[in-house]
Write a protein that holds these residues in place. Sequence first.
Motif, short mmCIF file in Angstrom:
data_model
loop_
_atom_site.label_atom_id
_atom_site.label_comp_id
_atom_site.label_asym_id
_atom_site.label_seq_id
_atom_site.Cartn_x
_atom_site.Cartn_y
_atom_site.Cartn_z
N GLY A 95 0.83 -1.21 0.00
CA GLY A 95 0.00 0.00 0.00
C GLY A 95 0.85 1.24 0.00
N ASP A 96 0.50 2.18 0.88
CA ASP A 96 1.23 3.45 0.87
C ASP A 96 1.90 3.78 2.21
OD1 ASP A 96 -1.13 3.80 2.11
OD2 ASP A 96 -1.76 5.56 1.01
N ALA A 97 2.19 2.75 2.98
CA ALA A 97 3.09 2.88 4.14
C ALA A 97 2.60 3.76 5.27
CB ALA A 97 4.49 3.35 3.68
N ASP A 98 1.28 4.00 5.33
CA ASP A 98 0.82 4.93 6.37
C ASP A 98 -0.21 4.32 7.33
OD1 ASP A 98 -1.36 4.72 4.73
OD2 ASP A 98 -1.55 6.86 4.29
N HIS A 99 -0.51 3.04 7.20
CA HIS A 99 -1.59 2.47 8.01
C HIS A 99 -1.32 2.59 9.52
CE1 HIS A 99 -5.11 0.12 9.00
NE2 HIS A 99 -4.37 -0.67 9.76
N GLY A 100 -0.08 2.31 9.93
CA GLY A 100 0.27 2.40 11.34
C GLY A 100 0.18 3.83 11.85
MG LIG Z 1 -2.28 3.16 3.57
#
Ligand SMILES: [Mg+2]
Length: 211
Positions: A32-37
Motif C-alpha cells: 500500500g502506501d506505508a501509512d496504516h500504522g
Molecule cells: Mg495506507
Amino acid sequence: MDQVAFRQLWRRFAELIHENREVLNDLDAAIGDADHGSNMDRGLGKVVEAFNANSEASLHADAKLVGMTLMSTVGGASGALWGSGMLKFSTVLPDAAVVEWSGFIDALDAFVEALSKRGQAVVGDKTMMDVFLPAMTELRDSVDVQEGSEEIVVALAEHAKGWSDATRDLVARRGRAAYLGERSIGHIDPGSVSAALWFQALADTVRDQVS
Ligand SMILES: [Mg+2]
C-alpha cells in the motif's frame, strides 16, 4: 460490558496500535502506501484524548465519540471503515452505562455489517474482513455464554491473529493492494493486523475485568 471496560478496550487498542505502528507501516509499505500504522496511531491517540476530555453519559455516547473521532482523524479507507462502523455500532448500544454481552455482540454485528456494505469485501479478499467476518461467526456462537467469559475472547484473539497471518497467502482483491494482483502474495494485510489487535485488546480488557 460496562462503560469503564469499553473505554479500557479502546485505550488498550490505542496502546497496541502505538506499539505496532512501525510494523503496520512496513506491512502497508509492501502492498500500500506505508501509512496504516501512523494513521491508526494518530486516530486512536485522538480517541484517548477525547475520552480524557469527555465524561460521556452512556455507552452509546462513548461509541459515537470513537466513531466521529476515527472518521475525522484516521483518513483513507481505514478511517472511513472504522469510523462509519463505530457510528453504526453506537446506534445499537443503549443510552446506558452497561450492556449485556449479547447486546455488545449485536453492536459488533452492526459494525461488521457496516464494514461489509461500505467495503464490499468478503473472506479471502485480503482485508480486515478476513478477521472480522469469521470473528463474528465465532462470537455469535458464544452469545449465550455469560459475560466475562475470558476463555472465549482469549481464544478469539488467538484465532484473529491466525486469520490475519493467513492473509499472507492471499491475492488482494480490494483497495490499493489489489493493483498488485499476484505480487500481493507473501505480505500480510495491515488492516487485518489492526483488526486482530482490536480482538487482542478485547481479550486483555475482559481478562483485566475478571482478575
Ligand atoms: Mg495506507
